[in-house]
Design a protein around this motif. Structure first.
Motif, PDB file in Angstrom:
ATOM      1  N   GLU A 247       9.013   1.285  -0.426  1.00 48.84           N
ATOM      2  CA  GLU A 247       7.674   1.668  -0.862  1.00 48.84           C
ATOM      3  C   GLU A 247       7.588   3.175  -1.106  1.00 48.84           C
ATOM      4  O   GLU A 247       6.939   3.626  -2.059  1.00 48.84           O
ATOM      5  N   PHE A 248       8.218   3.962  -0.254  1.00 51.25           N
ATOM      6  CA  PHE A 248       8.217   5.411  -0.428  1.00 51.25           C
ATOM      7  C   PHE A 248       8.820   5.799  -1.777  1.00 51.25           C
ATOM      8  O   PHE A 248       8.300   6.680  -2.473  1.00 51.25           O
ATOM      9  N   ASN A 249       9.920   5.158  -2.142  1.00 51.85           N
ATOM     10  CA  ASN A 249      10.538   5.458  -3.433  1.00 51.85           C
ATOM     11  C   ASN A 249       9.584   5.134  -4.580  1.00 51.85           C
ATOM     12  O   ASN A 249       9.473   5.907  -5.552  1.00 51.85           O
ATOM     13  N   ARG A 250       8.893   4.015  -4.478  1.00 52.88           N
ATOM     14  CA  ARG A 250       7.960   3.627  -5.535  1.00 52.88           C
ATOM     15  C   ARG A 250       6.795   4.619  -5.617  1.00 52.88           C
ATOM     16  O   ARG A 250       6.412   5.068  -6.711  1.00 52.88           O
ATOM     17  N   ILE A 251       6.230   4.977  -4.472  1.00 54.72           N
ATOM     18  CA  ILE A 251       5.108   5.924  -4.450  1.00 54.72           C
ATOM     19  C   ILE A 251       5.567   7.299  -4.922  1.00 54.72           C
ATOM     20  O   ILE A 251       4.860   7.996  -5.666  1.00 54.72           O
TER      21      ILE A 251
ATOM     22  N   ARG B  43       0.098   2.647  -0.890  1.00 57.12           N
ATOM     23  CA  ARG B  43       0.855   1.489  -1.361  1.00 57.12           C
ATOM     24  C   ARG B  43      -0.034   0.447  -2.038  1.00 57.12           C
ATOM     25  O   ARG B  43       0.456  -0.570  -2.523  1.00 57.12           O
ATOM     26  N   GLY B  44      -1.330   0.720  -2.098  1.00 59.30           N
ATOM     27  CA  GLY B  44      -2.263  -0.232  -2.675  1.00 59.30           C
ATOM     28  C   GLY B  44      -2.921   0.290  -3.932  1.00 59.30           C
ATOM     29  O   GLY B  44      -2.463   1.261  -4.560  1.00 59.30           O
ATOM     30  N   PRO B  45      -4.036  -0.326  -4.321  1.00 66.92           N
ATOM     31  CA  PRO B  45      -4.718   0.059  -5.560  1.00 66.92           C
ATOM     32  C   PRO B  45      -5.344   1.446  -5.513  1.00 66.92           C
ATOM     33  O   PRO B  45      -5.765   1.968  -6.551  1.00 66.92           O
TER      34      PRO B  45
ATOM     35  N   ALA C 238      -3.481   7.743   3.988  1.00 70.01           N
ATOM     36  CA  ALA C 238      -3.000   6.569   4.721  1.00 70.01           C
ATOM     37  C   ALA C 238      -1.983   5.776   3.894  1.00 70.01           C
ATOM     38  O   ALA C 238      -2.118   5.623   2.679  1.00 70.01           O
ATOM     39  N   TYR C 239      -0.993   5.269   4.573  1.00 75.42           N
ATOM     40  CA  TYR C 239       0.069   4.485   3.940  1.00 75.42           C
ATOM     41  C   TYR C 239      -0.493   3.319   3.144  1.00 75.42           C
ATOM     42  O   TYR C 239      -0.083   3.075   1.996  1.00 75.42           O
ATOM     43  N   ASP C 240      -1.463   2.607   3.719  1.00 79.07           N
ATOM     44  CA  ASP C 240      -2.018   1.449   3.027  1.00 79.07           C
ATOM     45  C   ASP C 240      -2.770   1.835   1.760  1.00 79.07           C
ATOM     46  O   ASP C 240      -2.854   1.047   0.818  1.00 79.07           O
TER      47      ASP C 240
END
Length: 298
Positions: free
Chosen positions: A160-164, A120-122, A115-117
């Motif tokens: 966010e995709f780039n960061r992940i 992008r989370g902890p 899941a995206y959340d």
């Protein structure tokens, strides 16, 4: 890190070997096994085939069977000829337990939907560690929240995709992939949402698991995507469309896969993962779809 060589650590010796052999020997194997004469090519004749190591099953298709017998379902998929799977839902099993079942069935996991959340989370660090445990290369965002379906929302997602994707690379995995649905191809305020993701993400960090059914449903042309955005699509969801627009077993519907896959190599495709969202009999769907893809020449 190049997706073609990325594999998580560990394995029992068979992992990656089948995919390599399927890729390097695909045409030769087809000819040696007595494939139809036209498979050898010649003027106006198709000559390419999907490498056997590239034909996989996205396990969402098999969810009802997996809930009843996870290891038995994997064994039956392997017996049909499937080499790889995309993980989508664990049915109460840990990543380590699923890896043991995959190894027992001699199947390779190539990706997992997360899941995206979570990504992008902890939970990102644990999700990437689980990819390593599964032996898979690619974390996949299966969908974006409806609240993000605007140009501004997709630009936020691209960042966010780039960061992940950078975190995945630093963890020794392949690129982050995004799985599309029809609404992701909508034009909002004169902007195609999917094109935002394609143009505003780093190709070294972010790729795409193109669901060809949803792309066509949303008005996109998968073959054109492969040409315009070379190397961005290491994995596909191969899903067919019935005449009424519903889902169909691969090869029984209206999509022209031979024409679609003509440019797949340029698009970077390495995995063709069968999917059917609502199969009446998932094993029949798996069998019918595998036979079609294994026989397809383009």
């Amino acid at each position: 890190m190049d997706d073609s060589t990325t594999r998580a650590s560990g394995g029992d010796g068979h992992r990656g070997r089948r995919a390599f052999l399927g890729t390097s020997l695909g045409l030769a194997a087809g000819l040696a096994s007595g494939a139809p004469a036209w498979a050898a090519g010649g003027p106006g004749r198709p000559c390419r085939r999907i490498p056997r190591g590239g034909i996989g099953m996205h396990l969402y298709t098999m969810r009802t069977a997996l809930a009843q017998d996870f290891p038995g379902t994997l064994e039956r998929l392997a017996a049909m000829g499937y080499a790889t799977v995309g993980v989508s839902g664990r049915h109460g099993h840990s990543a380590a337990a699923i890896r043991r079942m995959l190894d027992a069935a001699r199947l390779d996991a190539v990706l997992e939907h997360v899941a995206y959340d979570v990504l992008r989370g902890p939970g990102l660090g644990q999700a990437l560690a689980d990819l390593h445990t599964l032996g898979a290369a690619w974390p996949v965002v299966p969908s974006l929240p409806g609240a993000l379906h605007s140009p501004a929302g997709f630009r936020e997602a691209a960042r966010e995709f780039n960061r992940i994707g950078r975190a995945a690379r630093d963890a020794g995995l392949g690129r982050l992939l995004f799985h599309n649905h029809g609404s992701d191809h909508a034009v909002v305020d004169g902007v195609n949402l999917y094109e935002i993701l394609l143009t505003e993400t780093d190709p070294d960090l972010v790729g795409f698991e193109l669901d060809v059914y949803w792309a066509v449903k949303g008005g996109a042309d998968p073959g054109s995507c492969f040409v315009r955005h070379r190397g961005r699509f290491p994995a596909l969801h191969v899903k067919d469309m019935a005449p009424n627009g519903d889902f169909a077993d691969v090869g029984s519907g209206t999509l022209d896969f031979a024409a679609m896959f003509d440019h797949a190599r340029g698009g970077g495709v390495r995995q063709w993962l069968v999917e059917h969202d609502n199969p009446v009999d998932p094993f029949a769907t798996a069998r019918n779809s595998y036979r079609y893809l294994a026989a397809l020449r383009y």
